[in-house]
Design a protein around this motif. Structure first.
Motif, PDB file in Angstrom:
ATOM      1  N   ARG A   2       0.892  -1.063  -0.020  1.00  0.00           N
ATOM      2  CA  ARG A   2      -0.116  -0.033   0.147  1.00  0.00           C
ATOM      3  C   ARG A   2       0.902   1.143   0.112  1.00  0.00           C
ATOM      4  O   ARG A   2       2.027   1.343   0.686  1.00  0.00           O
ATOM      5  CB  ARG A   2      -0.756  -0.186   1.140  1.00  0.00           C
ATOM      6  N   THR A   3       0.488   2.367  -0.872  1.00  0.00           N
ATOM      7  CA  THR A   3       1.414   3.528  -0.700  1.00  0.00           C
ATOM      8  C   THR A   3       0.348   4.721  -0.605  1.00  0.00           C
ATOM      9  O   THR A   3      -1.123   4.584  -0.985  1.00  0.00           O
ATOM     10  CB  THR A   3       2.182   3.817  -1.993  1.00  0.00           C
ATOM     11  N   HIS A   4       0.678   5.987  -0.172  1.00  0.00           N
ATOM     12  CA  HIS A   4      -0.354   7.043  -0.152  1.00  0.00           C
ATOM     13  C   HIS A   4       0.017   7.880  -1.602  1.00  0.00           C
ATOM     14  O   HIS A   4       1.147   7.871  -2.133  1.00  0.00           O
ATOM     15  CB  HIS A   4       0.359   7.884   0.989  1.00  0.00           C
ATOM     16  N   PRO A 124      -1.441  -4.551  -9.806  1.00  0.00           N
ATOM     17  CA  PRO A 124      -0.141  -4.452  -9.161  1.00  0.00           C
ATOM     18  C   PRO A 124       0.690  -2.914  -9.624  1.00  0.00           C
ATOM     19  O   PRO A 124       1.826  -3.120 -10.219  1.00  0.00           O
ATOM     20  CB  PRO A 124       0.456  -5.569  -9.758  1.00  0.00           C
ATOM     21  N   ASP A 125      -0.137  -1.960  -9.691  1.00  0.00           N
ATOM     22  CA  ASP A 125       0.420  -0.550 -10.357  1.00  0.00           C
ATOM     23  C   ASP A 125      -0.050   0.425  -9.305  1.00  0.00           C
ATOM     24  O   ASP A 125      -1.150   0.569  -8.738  1.00  0.00           O
ATOM     25  CB  ASP A 125      -0.330  -0.255 -11.618  1.00  0.00           C
ATOM     26  N   PRO A 126       0.855   1.581  -9.053  1.00  0.00           N
ATOM     27  CA  PRO A 126       0.443   2.574  -8.050  1.00  0.00           C
ATOM     28  C   PRO A 126      -0.678   3.437  -8.623  1.00  0.00           C
ATOM     29  O   PRO A 126      -1.422   3.977  -7.892  1.00  0.00           O
ATOM     30  CB  PRO A 126       1.827   3.508  -8.069  1.00  0.00           C
ATOM     31  N   SER A 127      -1.317   3.201  -9.926  1.00  0.00           N
ATOM     32  CA  SER A 127      -2.328   3.849 -10.427  1.00  0.00           C
ATOM     33  C   SER A 127      -3.705   3.304  -9.532  1.00  0.00           C
ATOM     34  O   SER A 127      -4.776   4.171  -9.566  1.00  0.00           O
ATOM     35  CB  SER A 127      -2.591   3.605 -12.012  1.00  0.00           C
ATOM     36  N   CYS A 128      -3.633   1.989  -8.852  1.00  0.00           N
ATOM     37  CA  CYS A 128      -4.820   1.714  -8.029  1.00  0.00           C
ATOM     38  C   CYS A 128      -4.594   1.953  -6.659  1.00  0.00           C
ATOM     39  O   CYS A 128      -5.519   1.342  -5.784  1.00  0.00           O
ATOM     40  CB  CYS A 128      -4.563   0.083  -8.236  1.00  0.00           C
ATOM     41  N   THR A 175      -7.863  -5.681  -3.463  1.00  0.00           N
ATOM     42  CA  THR A 175      -8.433  -4.406  -4.125  1.00  0.00           C
ATOM     43  C   THR A 175      -6.955  -3.322  -3.853  1.00  0.00           C
ATOM     44  O   THR A 175      -6.481  -3.501  -2.853  1.00  0.00           O
ATOM     45  CB  THR A 175      -9.653  -3.693  -3.500  1.00  0.00           C
ATOM     46  N   GLY A 176      -7.158  -2.407  -4.748  1.00  0.00           N
ATOM     47  CA  GLY A 176      -5.878  -1.210  -4.357  1.00  0.00           C
ATOM     48  C   GLY A 176      -4.671  -1.803  -4.995  1.00  0.00           C
ATOM     49  O   GLY A 176      -4.808  -2.392  -5.965  1.00  0.00           O
ATOM     50  N   PHE A 177      -3.730  -1.117  -4.611  1.00  0.00           N
ATOM     51  CA  PHE A 177      -2.237  -1.333  -5.311  1.00  0.00           C
ATOM     52  C   PHE A 177      -1.913  -2.759  -4.668  1.00  0.00           C
ATOM     53  O   PHE A 177      -1.423  -2.709  -3.312  1.00  0.00           O
ATOM     54  CB  PHE A 177      -1.256  -0.223  -4.744  1.00  0.00           C
ATOM     55  N   SER A 178      -2.028  -3.727  -5.247  1.00  0.00           N
ATOM     56  CA  SER A 178      -1.825  -5.141  -4.940  1.00  0.00           C
ATOM     57  C   SER A 178      -1.725  -6.152  -5.852  1.00  0.00           C
ATOM     58  O   SER A 178      -2.552  -6.201  -7.134  1.00  0.00           O
ATOM     59  CB  SER A 178      -3.262  -5.504  -4.036  1.00  0.00           C
ATOM     60  N   SER A 179      -0.656  -7.035  -5.836  1.00  0.00           N
ATOM     61  CA  SER A 179      -0.610  -7.976  -6.862  1.00  0.00           C
ATOM     62  C   SER A 179      -1.157  -9.333  -6.536  1.00  0.00           C
ATOM     63  O   SER A 179      -1.097 -10.315  -7.396  1.00  0.00           O
ATOM     64  CB  SER A 179       0.933  -8.113  -6.888  1.00  0.00           C
ATOM     65  N   GLY A 180      -1.588  -9.474  -5.362  1.00  0.00           N
ATOM     66  CA  GLY A 180      -2.526 -10.556  -5.183  1.00  0.00           C
ATOM     67  C   GLY A 180      -3.099 -10.539  -3.762  1.00  0.00           C
ATOM     68  O   GLY A 180      -2.626  -9.686  -3.077  1.00  0.00           O
ATOM     69  N   PRO A 181      -3.865 -11.400  -3.421  1.00  0.00           N
ATOM     70  CA  PRO A 181      -4.706 -11.321  -2.218  1.00  0.00           C
ATOM     71  C   PRO A 181      -4.114 -11.425  -1.088  1.00  0.00           C
ATOM     72  O   PRO A 181      -2.997 -12.220  -0.931  1.00  0.00           O
ATOM     73  CB  PRO A 181      -5.746 -12.764  -2.197  1.00  0.00           C
TER      74      PRO A 181
END
Length: 341
Positions: A2-4, A124-128, A175-181
């Motif tokens: 997670r990022t801000h 898996p991209d900061p856009s999310c 959900t969000g900036f994540s590459s897997g659950p």
């Protein structure tokens, strides 16, 4: 992970004398790691709070359980200062592995401060980064536990609800900036930066800090009853770095927008005014009120959060000094205040 991407800083901005709007140009993400004490101010370093006579008092990192049902086995995918995304204000975060739909439980008893569950997007991209669902619990002592990347409709509690440790509060998702659950878990302070947290299940392996790529078994038993400590408050010394010392704490949750709140204290700088700054996190401009300071440095005002000017949502909140033209010094971050309908 997670990022801000949101910002909570303000440059030196001209303010009108009373209830004016000021456009704040937002800059880069705040680059301060969790460097404040619980319920304290940025004057002290991590794990300390401002005590009598300006002394920073150290305290032990809070102890929480792994946020899954008792007996559940999970592996730590990323721990404190993780290379991928646990940096700066997210430095003291933990990523736990879990399958989609796995029940998430409260790591400690508290009140629900905020939720989101309407997102169905993750990548898996900061856009999310702004698309994560979450639950945030307030533990009443200036600390908040945060549970991110929940599945769509995966927040199983409501704002204001009292929950006990071990109670199911959400469902694992992607959900969000994540590459897997997985579950992104963190403990934050009153400035909402992450702070070190000890994990009960890791206490026999050192200091209670979880180790990356290590498996743990949850001992998080559900509690039938628990103490309601209420919501955390903004402490009297919260704005000491701007020379503002309050006479009393301020609420961090506004559940009655028509109720007035006394902002009173002493200013120890050279400005003739103090300025109260508020801004909706998701948009809009800073709403600022200037309050005169008397010859002894004392000030007093009552503020409200009327719905016509402050819609329900999360707001940045800061108090600074202000000059004769109501020009306020800039600041690098703000406190968060939740306004409910």
């Amino acid at each position: 992970m997670r990022t801000h991407s949101a910002d909570n800083i303000a440059p030196k901005t001209p303010l009108p004398a009373l209830y004016a709007l000021a456009l704040c140009v937002l800059a880069a993400v705040v680059a301060a790691s969790g460097c404040t004490g619980f319920g304290s101010t940025p004057v002290c370093m991590a794990g300390a709070k401002l005590g009598p006579r300006g002394k920073c008092q150290t305290q032990r990192a809070p102890l929480h359980h792994i946020p899954f049902r008792e007996g559940f086995k999970t592996k730590v995918m990323q721990g404190f200062h993780g290379y991928l995304s646990h940096k700066e204000d997210l430095a003291f975060s933990i990523d736990y592995r879990c399958k989609e739909g796995t029940p998430i439980t409260a790591s400690k008893s508290g009140r629900v401060w905020a939720i989101r569950e309407d997102s169905d997007k993750g990548c898996p991209d900061p856009s999310c980064v702004e698309d994560a669902n979450y639950v945030i619990l307030d533990h009443g002592d200036g600390t908040y536990s945060e549970y991110y990347h929940l599945r769509e409709l995966g927040a199983l509690v409501e704002p204001g609800e009292q929950v006990c440790a071990g109670q199911v509060i959400g469902l694992c998702g992607n959900t969000g900036f994540s590459s897997g659950p997985h579950l992104h878990f963190a403990l934050t302070d009153s400035t909402r930066h992450t702070v070190p947290v000890r994990i009960w299940e890791a206490r026999e392996r050192g200091y209670g800090f979880v180790v990356p790529e290590t498996e743990y078994t949850s001992e998080n038993k559900i509690r039938a009853q628990c103490r309601d400590r209420g919501f955390s408050q903004i402490p009297k010394e919260a704005f000491a770095h701007h020379g503002v010392i309050l006479d009393g704490e301020l609420p961090a949750v506004i559940d009655d927008p028509d109720q007035s709140h006394l902002v009173q204290g002493t200013y120890h700088g050279d400005h003739p005014n103090i300025a109260i700054h508020r801004k909706l996190i998701d948009g809009g401009s800073w709403i600022d009120e200037c309050v005169p300071v008397d010859e002894d440095g004392e000030f007093s005002a009552r503020i409200k959060w009327p719905t016509k000017r402050f819609e329900a949502g999360t707001y940045w909140f800061m108090i600074t000094g202000a000059d004769k033209d109501c020009l306020a010094p800039g600041w690098a971050w703000s406190y968060k205040v939740q306004v409910w309908e």
